[in-house]
Write a protein that holds these residues in place. Structure first.
Motif, short mmCIF file in Angstrom:
data_model
loop_
_atom_site.label_atom_id
_atom_site.label_comp_id
_atom_site.label_asym_id
_atom_site.label_seq_id
_atom_site.Cartn_x
_atom_site.Cartn_y
_atom_site.Cartn_z
N VAL A 71 2.93 27.17 -15.14
CA VAL A 71 4.44 26.96 -14.22
C VAL A 71 3.26 26.18 -13.03
O VAL A 71 4.18 24.86 -12.32
CB VAL A 71 4.77 28.51 -13.12
N THR A 72 2.26 25.59 -12.49
CA THR A 72 1.61 25.21 -12.07
C THR A 72 1.48 23.65 -12.00
O THR A 72 2.17 22.74 -11.51
CB THR A 72 0.02 25.88 -11.49
N GLU A 73 1.12 23.55 -13.69
CA GLU A 73 1.41 22.19 -14.37
C GLU A 73 2.98 21.55 -14.18
O GLU A 73 3.04 20.46 -14.06
CB GLU A 73 0.69 22.48 -15.54
N LEU A 74 3.79 22.77 -14.18
CA LEU A 74 5.02 21.74 -14.84
C LEU A 74 5.69 21.48 -12.92
O LEU A 74 6.42 20.35 -12.75
CB LEU A 74 5.82 23.83 -14.92
N VAL A 75 5.31 22.43 -12.03
CA VAL A 75 5.70 21.93 -10.71
C VAL A 75 4.79 20.48 -10.50
O VAL A 75 5.19 20.05 -10.07
CB VAL A 75 5.34 23.59 -9.53
N GLU A 76 3.66 20.90 -10.74
CA GLU A 76 2.74 19.09 -10.89
C GLU A 76 3.22 17.94 -11.16
O GLU A 76 3.63 17.19 -10.44
CB GLU A 76 1.17 19.36 -11.32
N LEU A 77 4.28 18.38 -12.23
CA LEU A 77 5.26 16.98 -12.71
C LEU A 77 5.46 16.62 -11.72
O LEU A 77 6.15 15.49 -12.28
CB LEU A 77 5.98 17.37 -13.82
N TYR A 78 5.87 17.65 -11.29
CA TYR A 78 7.39 16.64 -10.07
C TYR A 78 6.47 16.56 -9.09
O TYR A 78 7.33 16.33 -7.58
CB TYR A 78 8.45 17.46 -9.60
N THR A 79 5.74 16.16 -8.15
CA THR A 79 5.23 15.88 -7.40
C THR A 79 3.98 14.51 -6.94
O THR A 79 3.30 14.10 -6.15
CB THR A 79 4.04 17.03 -6.57
N GLY A 80 3.66 13.91 -8.38
CA GLY A 80 2.97 12.84 -8.64
C GLY A 80 3.83 11.63 -8.26
O GLY A 80 4.76 11.79 -8.43
N PRO A 81 2.92 10.58 -8.15
CA PRO A 81 3.56 9.13 -8.09
C PRO A 81 5.61 9.15 -9.14
O PRO A 81 6.02 7.88 -9.47
CB PRO A 81 2.94 7.81 -8.90
N LEU A 82 4.86 9.17 -10.75
CA LEU A 82 6.36 9.60 -11.78
C LEU A 82 7.42 10.21 -10.88
O LEU A 82 8.52 9.40 -10.84
CB LEU A 82 5.90 10.16 -12.68
N PHE A 83 7.07 11.50 -10.23
CA PHE A 83 7.95 11.77 -9.35
C PHE A 83 8.54 10.62 -8.55
O PHE A 83 9.71 10.63 -7.90
CB PHE A 83 8.26 13.41 -8.69
N ARG A 84 8.32 10.15 -7.99
CA ARG A 84 8.42 9.29 -6.54
C ARG A 84 9.30 8.07 -6.86
O ARG A 84 9.74 7.44 -5.93
CB ARG A 84 7.18 9.15 -5.88
N ALA A 85 8.52 7.35 -8.26
CA ALA A 85 9.13 6.73 -8.85
C ALA A 85 10.31 6.52 -9.31
O ALA A 85 11.73 6.36 -9.01
CB ALA A 85 8.27 5.48 -9.62
N ALA A 86 10.80 8.13 -10.05
CA ALA A 86 11.66 8.04 -11.00
C ALA A 86 13.61 8.74 -8.77
O ALA A 86 13.86 8.52 -9.44
CB ALA A 86 11.77 9.77 -11.86
N LEU A 87 12.05 9.33 -8.07
CA LEU A 87 13.51 9.56 -7.04
C LEU A 87 14.02 7.98 -6.46
O LEU A 87 14.69 8.36 -6.01
CB LEU A 87 12.04 9.90 -6.04
N GLN A 88 12.99 7.17 -6.32
CA GLN A 88 13.57 5.88 -6.06
C GLN A 88 14.77 5.32 -7.20
O GLN A 88 15.21 4.81 -6.79
CB GLN A 88 12.64 5.10 -6.06
N LEU A 89 14.18 5.79 -8.18
CA LEU A 89 15.44 5.30 -8.86
C LEU A 89 16.55 5.66 -8.96
O LEU A 89 17.28 5.22 -9.12
CB LEU A 89 14.51 5.19 -10.86
N TRP A 90 16.17 6.77 -9.18
CA TRP A 90 17.75 7.80 -9.36
C TRP A 90 18.67 7.55 -7.97
O TRP A 90 19.60 7.37 -8.07
CB TRP A 90 17.72 9.19 -9.04
N VAL A 91 18.17 7.78 -6.76
CA VAL A 91 18.36 7.41 -5.19
C VAL A 91 19.17 5.81 -5.07
O VAL A 91 20.77 5.92 -5.52
CB VAL A 91 17.70 7.50 -4.55
#
Lengths: 208, 208
Positions: free
Chosen positions: B97-117
């Protein structure tokens, strides 16, 4: 009461509100880059000068707009609390979790998300203001959620359970950004209400 | 093996990879508006022409970048699966669960979020591509989570439990966008692992 000044104050308040609502709609539809004071003023049917009389800077306008709508949503939650008060426990919890999740799926969340994302790479002053705003809105939402769910935060784990629920609501809102995801969201909410029933209905220990 | 063409292919692959990684870093740091092909090419130390040889349009570059990093993260999850396999159930679930949550806290998530928005208010073509990308990445992440958690999706509610967990992870990631929220995140994860233990460890019914 002064018949001349009061309508003027009313007009001013009405203009302010129109600007705040136009700001939310602009942010939600066009994003931060497409949301300038001029665009918002035009949408609100107000001159740019009048807009700047109310909000000195672009940051002032948009942080005030998100705060304004957040306050309106919290007032709606208080009304919900009164309305659901007579319902039996499980039915009440279902309505409340659904409504908490809905907080994160409407134009307010879309607008706030645009502002967060802009603050994550725009100037440091906007970032500080958004962090501060987000902390205040987040604390108040948490407080309301605890009250609505009648959760006992003195019991171990309950605080984190409610926090996780609000994080899930935020994640569900993010999933709704690009596609209408309502059917899936309803199934997830239903399952998590069942889970919450198990966690929050643990009998309160004697003497607490 | 051809000593002339193979190194050329290698160079081309290395350039492509440098462009993809620069694209993620640019998106995460500067947002969509600040991320053009020229900015990415300069960051990768590649000419604009070479960048356009690899990616015809800006949309091509950024959707490929998010997909590339998502694939890398999924490969990391597969490694994790092998590494945690010998651990006892509850310890294993905590790591996962810790690792799954970490999937969403790094640069990938930040980049994907910018793209979604950006896709939520930019042109319809970008939106369609991002929706499609997000659906593929989402399905694969869900599949990996089910496998990692050894969840039995034939049992009622289990599918929605895993979905809600991934929604919570996404919400926790969003909370991390502006402030380092790691201590709170760890407490929430700990509590929700306990809750999952209760939900997922329900004995499988006979005959299923």
């Amino acid at each position: 009461m002064d018949a001349v000044t009061v309508p003027k104050q009313d007009r001013s308040r009405a203009t302010r509100r129109r600007l705040l609502e136009a700001a939310i709609a602009c942010l939600a539809e066009h994003g931060w880059a497409g949301s300038t004071v001029s665009v918002v003023a035009a949408r609100a049917g107000v001159s740019r000068g009048a807009a700047q009389h109310h909000f000195r800077t672009r940051d002032d306008l948009f942080t005030a707009a998100v705060e304004h709508v957040a306050e309106e949503r919290q007032a709606a939650l208080r009304t919900l609390m009164a309305a659901t008060s007579p319902l039996p426990g499980p039915a009440r919890r279902h309505v409340i979790v659904t409504e908490l999740v809905e907080l994160y799926t409407g134009p307010l969340f879309r607008a706030a998300l645009q502002l967060w994302v802009a603050a994550s790479h725009d100037h440091a002053q906007l970032r500080r203001r958004v962090v501060d705003l987000e902390a205040r809105v987040g604390r108040e939402t948490h407080r309301m959620a605890v009250e609505l769910l009648r959760a006992d935060e003195t019991a171990p784990g309950v605080r984190e359970t409610v926090q996780g629920l609000l994080d899930m609501a935020r994640g569900l809102g993010l999933a709704t950004l690009l596609t209408d995801d309502g059917a899936r969201r309803r199934r997830v909410v239903e399952q998590w209400v069942r889970i919450l029933d198990g966690v929050l209905d643990v009998p309160v220990r004697d003497g607490r």
